[in-house]
Design an enzyme around this catalytic site. Structure first.
Site, PDB file in Angstrom:
ATOM      1  N   ASP A  89       0.853  -1.181   0.000  1.00 19.17           N
ATOM      2  CA  ASP A  89       0.000   0.000   0.000  1.00 19.17           C
ATOM      3  C   ASP A  89       0.895   1.238   0.000  1.00 19.17           C
ATOM      4  OD1 ASP A  89       0.957   0.213   2.575  1.00 19.17           O
ATOM      5  OD2 ASP A  89      -0.921  -0.361   3.529  1.00 19.17           O
ATOM      6  N   ASP A 264      -7.443  -7.811   0.989  1.00 14.17           N
ATOM      7  CA  ASP A 264      -6.442  -7.932   2.056  1.00 14.17           C
ATOM      8  C   ASP A 264      -7.088  -7.492   3.352  1.00 14.17           C
ATOM      9  OD1 ASP A 264      -5.110  -5.233   3.330  1.00 14.17           O
ATOM     10  OD2 ASP A 264      -6.074  -4.845   1.404  1.00 14.17           O
TER      11      ASP A 264
END
Length: 374
Positions: A89, A264
């Site tokens: 991320d 996720d």
């Protein structure tokens, strides 16, 4: 990265992501390795649960151990000894989570390190540079995670700045000549017209995949489903779709039903450490005294190392004694449960039996199947 789409069942999609480091079967769940480790697990143990890809956290890995140490090892794959794909991320959500100790401007985000209070600045360019050093197979653009609740005007301003940051992310990614993949992130809170504007702008910039961000941040589940049903059909069909930070097992099922390819969440690992274990019949709270003398496995339908070798009573005992092994065995089970769920969803899409799979998933837990909007 190459995305192949094999078949569909309703809106659900069965395919795969092909990387130089390996293939990821989709729909896929990515265990979270925030600091370069899935807590308590070796890479071999994580792989044994069925995971094809991991998520790493740019923000935390930047603060510790930092780019220099990462480069000395090669990249994050070498540092943590995981030679399969990694998605990172951008750090946007972690900055959003800092609350009062950060200041967001057009240039980027000023904040104080949660570790030592040092003044730090993070912007789209720096995020791309860090992720390049990490060797991420999938890089995420730097965006602002719109808080919930937000007025439509607040959400619009946030989304439009994220679009400008998306272009800066793309430009820096290209300047670095990064050979890997870059995903855009669709924002707009719970407002469909803002989601439309965000997606349109991202597609014009051009990305290898598209994530749906800004959900699972406190909004009602109905709003998350509504946004997914609205947005997913508009995402280019030849690009993977990623629902960030989600979620509970039923959230994965509902995301797949609406066309999501990637997920996720820290839930399977965090809940494992707190004694909340997912099974085919629902959640088992292993700290409950009812399990003190239970000789049965956690889930007779699970093929994980924990379920094949240990009883509920043993797991209860380990938890009561604060033994590290308890958290490890719980984590192995929860990660395997999530991967078995994804395997079941993939198989159901392949055989055109997704509706039956979903009905069985909910019925076995004594729950009703949520409706899809046509």
């Amino acid at each position: 990265m190459k995305f192949e789409l094999d078949t569909t069942d309703g809106r659900a999609r069965r395919g795969r992501l092909i990387f130089e480091r390996g293939t990821v079967e989709t729909p896929a769940f990515m265990p979270v390795g925030t600091y370069g480790t899935v807590k308590g697990m070796t890479p071999e143990e994580v792989r044994a649960t069925g995971a094809d890809i991991l998520l790493g956290n740019t923000f935390h890995l930047w603060l510790r151990p930092g780019e220099e140490i990462m480069r000395k090892h090669g990249d994050l794959h070498d540092f943590m000894n995981w030679q399969r794909p990694i998605l990172t991320d951008s750090g946007g959500f972690q900055v959003f989570s800092l609350g009062d100790i950060r200041k967001i401007t057009e240039e980027g985000v000023h904040f104080r390190s949660p570790i030592n209070g040092e003044k730090i600045f993070l912007d789209p360019e720096k995020s791309m540079q860090i992720q390049h050093a990490l060797g991420s197979d999938v890089v995420m653009i730097f965006d602002e995670c719109t808080p919930y609740p937000a007025t439509e005007d607040e959400a619009r301003k946030s989304m439009q700045m994220s679009l400008r940051w998306a272009k800066r992310s793309r430009d820096e990614f290209d300047r670095l000549e990064n050979p890997n993949s870059l995903f855009g992130i669709i924002q707009g809170s719970v407002y469909e017209d803002l989601r439309d504007e965000s997606l349109k702008g991202l597609v014009e910039i051009g990305f290898d995949g598209y994530a749906v961000g800004g959900l699972a941040v406190g909004e009602p589940k109905e709003d998350m489903h509504r946004i997914l049903e609205h947005v997913c059909p508009q995402i280019p069909a030849d690009k993977p779709r990623y629902l960030m930070g989600v979620g509970k097992p039923e959230d994965l099922v509902e995301g797949v039903r609406r066309g999501i390819d990637m997920f996720d969440c820290v839930m399977p690992t965090r809940n494992a450490r707190n004694g909340h274990l997912f099974t085919s019949e629902g959640v088992i709270k292993i700290r409950n005294a009812r399990h003190r003398d239970d000789t049965s496995p956690l889930d007779p339908k699970c093929d994980c190392y924990t379920c094949k070798n240990y009883s509920r009573a043993y797991l209860y005992h380990l938890d009561r004694c604060n033994e590290i092994l308890g958290a490890r065995l719980n984590t192995i089970h929860n990660l395997r449960y999530y991967q078995m769920l994804m395997e079941g969803l993939r198989g159901a899409i392949e055989t055109g039996t997704l509706d039956a799979f979903v009905k069985d998933f909910y019925t076995s837990q004594g729950r009703e199947v949520p409706e899809l909007v046509d």
